[in-house]
Design a protein around this motif. Structure first.
Motif, PDB file in Angstrom:
ATOM      1  N   TRP A  33      43.233  49.578  42.918  1.00  0.00           N
ATOM      2  CA  TRP A  33      42.738  48.388  41.865  1.00  0.00           C
ATOM      3  C   TRP A  33      42.119  48.775  40.887  1.00  0.00           C
ATOM      4  CZ3 TRP A  33      43.288  46.529  46.571  1.00  0.00           C
ATOM      5  CH2 TRP A  33      41.942  46.046  47.774  1.00  0.00           C
ATOM      6  N   GLY A  34      42.408  47.834  40.004  1.00  0.00           N
ATOM      7  CA  GLY A  34      40.749  48.078  39.037  1.00  0.00           C
ATOM      8  C   GLY A  34      41.032  48.372  37.327  1.00  0.00           C
ATOM      9  N   LEU A  35      42.624  48.552  37.281  1.00  0.00           N
ATOM     10  CA  LEU A  35      42.848  48.863  36.083  1.00  0.00           C
ATOM     11  C   LEU A  35      44.144  47.716  35.975  1.00  0.00           C
ATOM     12  CD1 LEU A  35      42.859  52.392  35.416  1.00  0.00           C
ATOM     13  CD2 LEU A  35      40.650  50.616  34.443  1.00  0.00           C
ATOM     14  N   ARG A  36      44.481  46.792  34.569  1.00  0.00           N
ATOM     15  CA  ARG A  36      45.349  45.833  35.005  1.00  0.00           C
ATOM     16  C   ARG A  36      46.365  46.772  34.962  1.00  0.00           C
ATOM     17  NH1 ARG A  36      46.629  43.296  29.323  1.00  0.00           N
ATOM     18  NH2 ARG A  36      48.173  41.782  29.698  1.00  0.00           N
ATOM     19  N   GLN A  55      47.929  43.404  39.427  1.00  0.00           N
ATOM     20  CA  GLN A  55      46.607  43.253  39.211  1.00  0.00           C
ATOM     21  C   GLN A  55      47.295  42.446  37.623  1.00  0.00           C
ATOM     22  OE1 GLN A  55      43.130  45.510  39.203  1.00  0.00           O
ATOM     23  NE2 GLN A  55      42.016  44.182  38.146  1.00  0.00           N
ATOM     24  N   LEU A  56      46.969  41.590  37.301  1.00  0.00           N
ATOM     25  CA  LEU A  56      47.630  41.101  36.027  1.00  0.00           C
ATOM     26  C   LEU A  56      46.071  40.524  34.635  1.00  0.00           C
ATOM     27  CD1 LEU A  56      49.772  37.932  37.216  1.00  0.00           C
ATOM     28  CD2 LEU A  56      50.137  40.473  36.496  1.00  0.00           C
ATOM     29  N   SER A  57      44.801  40.763  35.475  1.00  0.00           N
ATOM     30  CA  SER A  57      43.484  41.161  34.324  1.00  0.00           C
ATOM     31  C   SER A  57      43.133  41.367  34.507  1.00  0.00           C
ATOM     32  CB  SER A  57      43.976  38.946  33.260  1.00  0.00           C
ATOM     33  OG  SER A  57      43.464  37.972  35.283  1.00  0.00           O
ATOM     34  N   LEU A  58      41.946  41.532  34.165  1.00  0.00           N
ATOM     35  CA  LEU A  58      39.609  41.890  34.414  1.00  0.00           C
ATOM     36  C   LEU A  58      39.319  41.277  34.430  1.00  0.00           C
ATOM     37  CD1 LEU A  58      40.046  45.939  33.355  1.00  0.00           C
ATOM     38  CD2 LEU A  58      41.293  44.851  34.948  1.00  0.00           C
ATOM     39  N   GLY A  59      38.109  40.948  34.874  1.00  0.00           N
ATOM     40  CA  GLY A  59      36.667  40.604  34.248  1.00  0.00           C
ATOM     41  C   GLY A  59      36.238  40.017  35.810  1.00  0.00           C
ATOM     42  N   LYS A  63      43.337  37.972  38.304  1.00  0.00           N
ATOM     43  CA  LYS A  63      44.731  37.526  38.650  1.00  0.00           C
ATOM     44  C   LYS A  63      45.703  39.010  39.048  1.00  0.00           C
ATOM     45  CE  LYS A  63      44.399  33.379  36.245  1.00  0.00           C
ATOM     46  NZ  LYS A  63      45.207  32.005  35.788  1.00  0.00           N
ATOM     47  N   PHE A  64      45.989  38.333  40.406  1.00  0.00           N
ATOM     48  CA  PHE A  64      46.912  39.615  40.656  1.00  0.00           C
ATOM     49  C   PHE A  64      48.396  38.614  41.041  1.00  0.00           C
ATOM     50  CE2 PHE A  64      42.984  40.740  41.873  1.00  0.00           C
ATOM     51  CZ  PHE A  64      43.153  42.210  41.902  1.00  0.00           C
ATOM     52  N   ALA A  65      49.541  39.045  40.946  1.00  0.00           N
ATOM     53  CA  ALA A  65      51.031  38.849  41.007  1.00  0.00           C
ATOM     54  C   ALA A  65      51.359  39.315  42.314  1.00  0.00           C
ATOM     55  CB  ALA A  65      51.846  39.142  39.929  1.00  0.00           C
ATOM     56  N   ARG A  70      60.747  42.854  45.226  1.00  0.00           N
ATOM     57  CA  ARG A  70      60.186  43.008  43.641  1.00  0.00           C
ATOM     58  C   ARG A  70      60.999  42.118  43.585  1.00  0.00           C
ATOM     59  NH1 ARG A  70      60.975  48.442  44.037  1.00  0.00           N
ATOM     60  NH2 ARG A  70      62.432  49.550  45.374  1.00  0.00           N
ATOM     61  N   GLN A  71      61.083  40.101  44.066  1.00  0.00           N
ATOM     62  CA  GLN A  71      60.889  39.383  43.156  1.00  0.00           C
ATOM     63  C   GLN A  71      59.190  38.561  43.370  1.00  0.00           C
ATOM     64  OE1 GLN A  71      63.532  37.907  41.986  1.00  0.00           O
ATOM     65  NE2 GLN A  71      64.396  39.605  42.397  1.00  0.00           N
ATOM     66  N   LYS A  72      58.852  37.674  41.941  1.00  0.00           N
ATOM     67  CA  LYS A  72      57.350  37.740  42.403  1.00  0.00           C
ATOM     68  C   LYS A  72      57.388  36.213  42.893  1.00  0.00           C
ATOM     69  CE  LYS A  72      53.938  35.553  39.060  1.00  0.00           C
ATOM     70  NZ  LYS A  72      53.963  35.258  38.017  1.00  0.00           N
ATOM     71  N   VAL A  73      56.580  36.172  43.991  1.00  0.00           N
ATOM     72  CA  VAL A  73      57.054  34.608  44.289  1.00  0.00           C
ATOM     73  C   VAL A  73      55.625  34.550  44.643  1.00  0.00           C
ATOM     74  CG1 VAL A  73      57.945  36.241  46.640  1.00  0.00           C
ATOM     75  CG2 VAL A  73      55.582  36.491  47.070  1.00  0.00           C
ATOM     76  N   GLY A  74      54.138  34.222  44.220  1.00  0.00           N
ATOM     77  CA  GLY A  74      52.937  33.753  44.211  1.00  0.00           C
ATOM     78  C   GLY A  74      52.087  34.729  43.233  1.00  0.00           C
ATOM     79  N   THR A  75      51.152  33.807  42.383  1.00  0.00           N
ATOM     80  CA  THR A  75      49.530  34.551  41.871  1.00  0.00           C
ATOM     81  C   THR A  75      48.697  34.134  42.682  1.00  0.00           C
ATOM     82  OG1 THR A  75      51.410  33.762  39.511  1.00  0.00           O
ATOM     83  CG2 THR A  75      49.012  34.534  39.636  1.00  0.00           C
ATOM     84  N   ILE A  76      47.636  34.748  42.214  1.00  0.00           N
ATOM     85  CA  ILE A  76      46.549  34.440  43.180  1.00  0.00           C
ATOM     86  C   ILE A  76      45.066  34.753  42.275  1.00  0.00           C
ATOM     87  CG2 ILE A  76      46.024  36.752  44.599  1.00  0.00           C
ATOM     88  CD1 ILE A  76      44.182  35.638  46.862  1.00  0.00           C
TER      89      ILE A  76
END
Length: 184
Positions: A33-36, A55-59, A63-65, A70-76
């Motif tokens: 991790w570390g890069l989008r 990893q969805l976003s930086l800063g 945020k992580f999906a 292979r199915q999206k189950v959550g976002t943290i």
């Protein structure tokens, strides 16, 4: 209820094997991790993909999906908690309560304990001990534990302290103000 051991991989980009309390290899964790769009992936020991966290976003508050089969189950996403943290995993309805300084966490779903995470030191290094209530939750619990471990301030505080310059103020000296330092 099963106990799993995850080696601390804060700066490690190699594959990690997750063991149970009998030292039996259970899962294989790879990625970075570390890069989008970077991802951590968890596999069975036979090579079947069980889940990913991307990893969805930086800063300051990345945020992580979370994906399972292979199915999206959550976002943290990281919260702004200081000592006590409270993190909600959307769509999974998991609530994480813990302390980033000590790296102790408890994760709940509807008042039922999903897993606990505690640091453990052994001769092989620093590990995270995960006690997971149901075997079906183990892959996602391991991925979430990796992110929580990554967000832990223990290693980051020492690294940041080394980057901060040490300013020393001599209270008995007069200030030097550029072109005005030779006024006497």
């Amino acid at each position: 209820m099963r106990t799993l051991y995850l080696k601390n991989r804060a700066n490690d980009r190699s594959a990690t094997i997750i063991h149970d309390n009998t030292n039996q290899a259970c899962y294989l964790l790879t990625g970075k991790w570390g890069l989008r769009h970077d991802a951590l992936s968890i596999y069975t020991m036979q090579g079947q993909l069980l889940g990913e966290i991307r990893q969805l976003s930086l800063g300051l508050m990345p945020k992580f999906a979370i994906y399972q089969n292979r199915q999206k189950v959550g976002t943290i996403g990281k919260s702004l908690g200081f000592v006590r943290e409270f993190i909600y995993i959307h769509d999974l309805n998991w609530v994480i309560v813990g302390n980033a300084f000590t790296n102790h966490y408890r994760v709940f779903r509807n008042n039922h304990l999903v897993f606990t995470m505690d640091p453990e030191q052994s001769s092989g290094g620093l590990y995270c001990r995960l006690t997971v209530s149901q075997e079906a939750d183990e892959p996602i619990a391991i991925l979430v534990a990796c992110i929580l471990n990554h967000w832990s301030h223990k290693g980051d505080v020492n690294r940041l302290k080394s980057r901060i310059p040490r300013w020393r103020i001599n209270r008995n000296s007069s200030p030097e103000l550029g072109c005005f330092n030779n006024l006497n």
